[in-house]
Design a protein around this motif. Sequence first.
Motif, PDB file in Angstrom:
ATOM      1  N   ARG A 186       0.863   8.650   7.304  1.00 32.88           N
ATOM      2  CA  ARG A 186       0.588   9.994   6.812  1.00 32.88           C
ATOM      3  C   ARG A 186       0.278   9.967   5.331  1.00 32.88           C
ATOM      4  O   ARG A 186       0.533   8.995   4.645  1.00 32.88           O
ATOM      5  N   ASP A 187      -0.256  11.062   4.865  1.00 35.60           N
ATOM      6  CA  ASP A 187      -0.469  11.312   3.437  1.00 35.60           C
ATOM      7  C   ASP A 187      -1.421  10.342   2.762  1.00 35.60           C
ATOM      8  O   ASP A 187      -1.273  10.042   1.583  1.00 35.60           O
ATOM      9  N   VAL A 188      -2.377   9.831   3.505  1.00 33.87           N
ATOM     10  CA  VAL A 188      -3.420   8.993   2.913  1.00 33.87           C
ATOM     11  C   VAL A 188      -4.644   9.879   2.726  1.00 33.87           C
ATOM     12  O   VAL A 188      -5.166  10.426   3.686  1.00 33.87           O
ATOM     13  N   THR A 212      -8.668  -0.534  -4.280  1.00 32.58           N
ATOM     14  CA  THR A 212      -9.892  -0.760  -3.508  1.00 32.58           C
ATOM     15  C   THR A 212      -9.711  -1.801  -2.418  1.00 32.58           C
ATOM     16  O   THR A 212     -10.546  -1.908  -1.534  1.00 32.58           O
ATOM     17  N   SER A 213      -8.616  -2.555  -2.484  1.00 31.61           N
ATOM     18  CA  SER A 213      -8.381  -3.554  -1.438  1.00 31.61           C
ATOM     19  C   SER A 213      -6.959  -3.419  -0.912  1.00 31.61           C
ATOM     20  O   SER A 213      -6.074  -2.914  -1.594  1.00 31.61           O
ATOM     21  N   LEU A 214      -6.770  -3.860   0.301  1.00 27.39           N
ATOM     22  CA  LEU A 214      -5.466  -3.819   0.944  1.00 27.39           C
ATOM     23  C   LEU A 214      -4.689  -5.069   0.556  1.00 27.39           C
ATOM     24  O   LEU A 214      -5.186  -6.187   0.704  1.00 27.39           O
ATOM     25  N   ASP A 215      -3.477  -4.879   0.046  1.00 27.49           N
ATOM     26  CA  ASP A 215      -2.601  -6.020  -0.235  1.00 27.49           C
ATOM     27  C   ASP A 215      -1.994  -6.440   1.102  1.00 27.49           C
ATOM     28  O   ASP A 215      -0.937  -5.952   1.514  1.00 27.49           O
ATOM     29  N   LYS A 216      -2.695  -7.321   1.781  1.00 31.54           N
ATOM     30  CA  LYS A 216      -2.338  -7.692   3.150  1.00 31.54           C
ATOM     31  C   LYS A 216      -0.943  -8.296   3.244  1.00 31.54           C
ATOM     32  O   LYS A 216      -0.177  -7.967   4.151  1.00 31.54           O
ATOM     33  N   GLU A 217      -0.604  -9.167   2.333  1.00 34.22           N
ATOM     34  CA  GLU A 217       0.700  -9.835   2.411  1.00 34.22           C
ATOM     35  C   GLU A 217       1.843  -8.872   2.136  1.00 34.22           C
ATOM     36  O   GLU A 217       2.884  -8.948   2.787  1.00 34.22           O
ATOM     37  N   ALA A 218       1.674  -7.958   1.188  1.00 34.48           N
ATOM     38  CA  ALA A 218       2.728  -6.965   0.913  1.00 34.48           C
ATOM     39  C   ALA A 218       2.904  -6.042   2.107  1.00 34.48           C
ATOM     40  O   ALA A 218       4.039  -5.740   2.506  1.00 34.48           O
ATOM     41  N   PHE A 219       1.799  -5.616   2.704  1.00 39.53           N
ATOM     42  CA  PHE A 219       1.902  -4.733   3.865  1.00 39.53           C
ATOM     43  C   PHE A 219       2.468  -5.476   5.070  1.00 39.53           C
ATOM     44  O   PHE A 219       3.266  -4.937   5.820  1.00 39.53           O
ATOM     45  N   SER A 275     -13.162  -0.771   6.785  1.00 43.40           N
ATOM     46  CA  SER A 275     -12.598  -2.071   7.168  1.00 43.40           C
ATOM     47  C   SER A 275     -11.166  -2.224   6.651  1.00 43.40           C
ATOM     48  O   SER A 275     -10.359  -2.946   7.255  1.00 43.40           O
ATOM     49  N   LYS A 276     -10.849  -1.563   5.563  1.00 44.91           N
ATOM     50  CA  LYS A 276      -9.490  -1.582   5.028  1.00 44.91           C
ATOM     51  C   LYS A 276      -8.522  -0.948   6.040  1.00 44.91           C
ATOM     52  O   LYS A 276      -7.448  -1.494   6.316  1.00 44.91           O
ATOM     53  N   ALA A 277      -8.920   0.159   6.629  1.00 48.69           N
ATOM     54  CA  ALA A 277      -8.083   0.825   7.632  1.00 48.69           C
ATOM     55  C   ALA A 277      -7.984  -0.012   8.902  1.00 48.69           C
ATOM     56  O   ALA A 277      -6.912  -0.114   9.507  1.00 48.69           O
ATOM     57  N   ARG A 278      -9.077  -0.626   9.287  1.00 52.12           N
ATOM     58  CA  ARG A 278      -9.042  -1.481  10.483  1.00 52.12           C
ATOM     59  C   ARG A 278      -8.108  -2.663  10.285  1.00 52.12           C
ATOM     60  O   ARG A 278      -7.346  -3.039  11.178  1.00 52.12           O
ATOM     61  N   ARG A 279      -8.161  -3.279   9.123  1.00 49.38           N
ATOM     62  CA  ARG A 279      -7.301  -4.429   8.833  1.00 49.38           C
ATOM     63  C   ARG A 279      -5.830  -4.008   8.810  1.00 49.38           C
ATOM     64  O   ARG A 279      -4.951  -4.733   9.276  1.00 49.38           O
ATOM     65  N   TYR A 280      -5.574  -2.830   8.295  1.00 48.86           N
ATOM     66  CA  TYR A 280      -4.233  -2.254   8.245  1.00 48.86           C
ATOM     67  C   TYR A 280      -3.652  -2.159   9.662  1.00 48.86           C
ATOM     68  O   TYR A 280      -2.540  -2.597   9.919  1.00 48.86           O
ATOM     69  N   SER A 310       4.817   3.852   3.585  1.00 46.73           N
ATOM     70  CA  SER A 310       4.322   4.430   2.332  1.00 46.73           C
ATOM     71  C   SER A 310       2.797   4.507   2.356  1.00 46.73           C
ATOM     72  O   SER A 310       2.130   3.548   2.752  1.00 46.73           O
ATOM     73  N   PRO A 311       2.222   5.621   1.929  1.00 49.29           N
ATOM     74  CA  PRO A 311       0.767   5.738   1.894  1.00 49.29           C
ATOM     75  C   PRO A 311       0.127   4.832   0.845  1.00 49.29           C
ATOM     76  O   PRO A 311      -1.085   4.624   0.871  1.00 49.29           O
ATOM     77  N   ASN A 312       0.924   4.283  -0.031  1.00 49.64           N
ATOM     78  CA  ASN A 312       0.378   3.445  -1.107  1.00 49.64           C
ATOM     79  C   ASN A 312      -0.284   2.171  -0.593  1.00 49.64           C
ATOM     80  O   ASN A 312      -1.204   1.658  -1.219  1.00 49.64           O
ATOM     81  N   TYR A 313       0.175   1.652   0.540  1.00 52.44           N
ATOM     82  CA  TYR A 313      -0.435   0.426   1.056  1.00 52.44           C
ATOM     83  C   TYR A 313      -1.895   0.643   1.417  1.00 52.44           C
ATOM     84  O   TYR A 313      -2.738  -0.201   1.159  1.00 52.44           O
TER      85      TYR A 313
END
Length: 108
Positions: free
Chosen positions: A81-83, A53-60, A91-96, A45-48
């Motif tokens: 896709r679709d982000v 403004t921050s990545l929900d690391k544990e949910a992802f 850094s959010k994308a890198r952490r992802y 899902s693109p929602n993660y």
Amino acid sequence: MDPIRERCLSKLTNLRKVSSSPWCSEEYMGERLRGSKVIYHPKPSPNYLGTGTSLDKEAFRAHSRKSLQAARGCEMEIAQRDVYTINHDISKARRYVDIIKEEFVNCW
């Protein structure tokens, strides 16, 4: 996959990859593709990545783990896709990406 497509899969001898949306049953896809040479290509899902403004690391991390466990024994390729925005936070994308890599090491 609906029953009509499932009956047809065995007839598609050149089928190489099956793409699935974030809303499909990953367990079902994993069961059907396990042991075959067909690549399972889920799209998280693109929602993660694209909302907030921050990545929900544990949910992802939990989502990634569930996907990997469902696809165990399958050939797998993941595409995001679709982000449309990451809120100017590379850094959010890198952490992802790091989380996906970590979960591959831990679960695969």
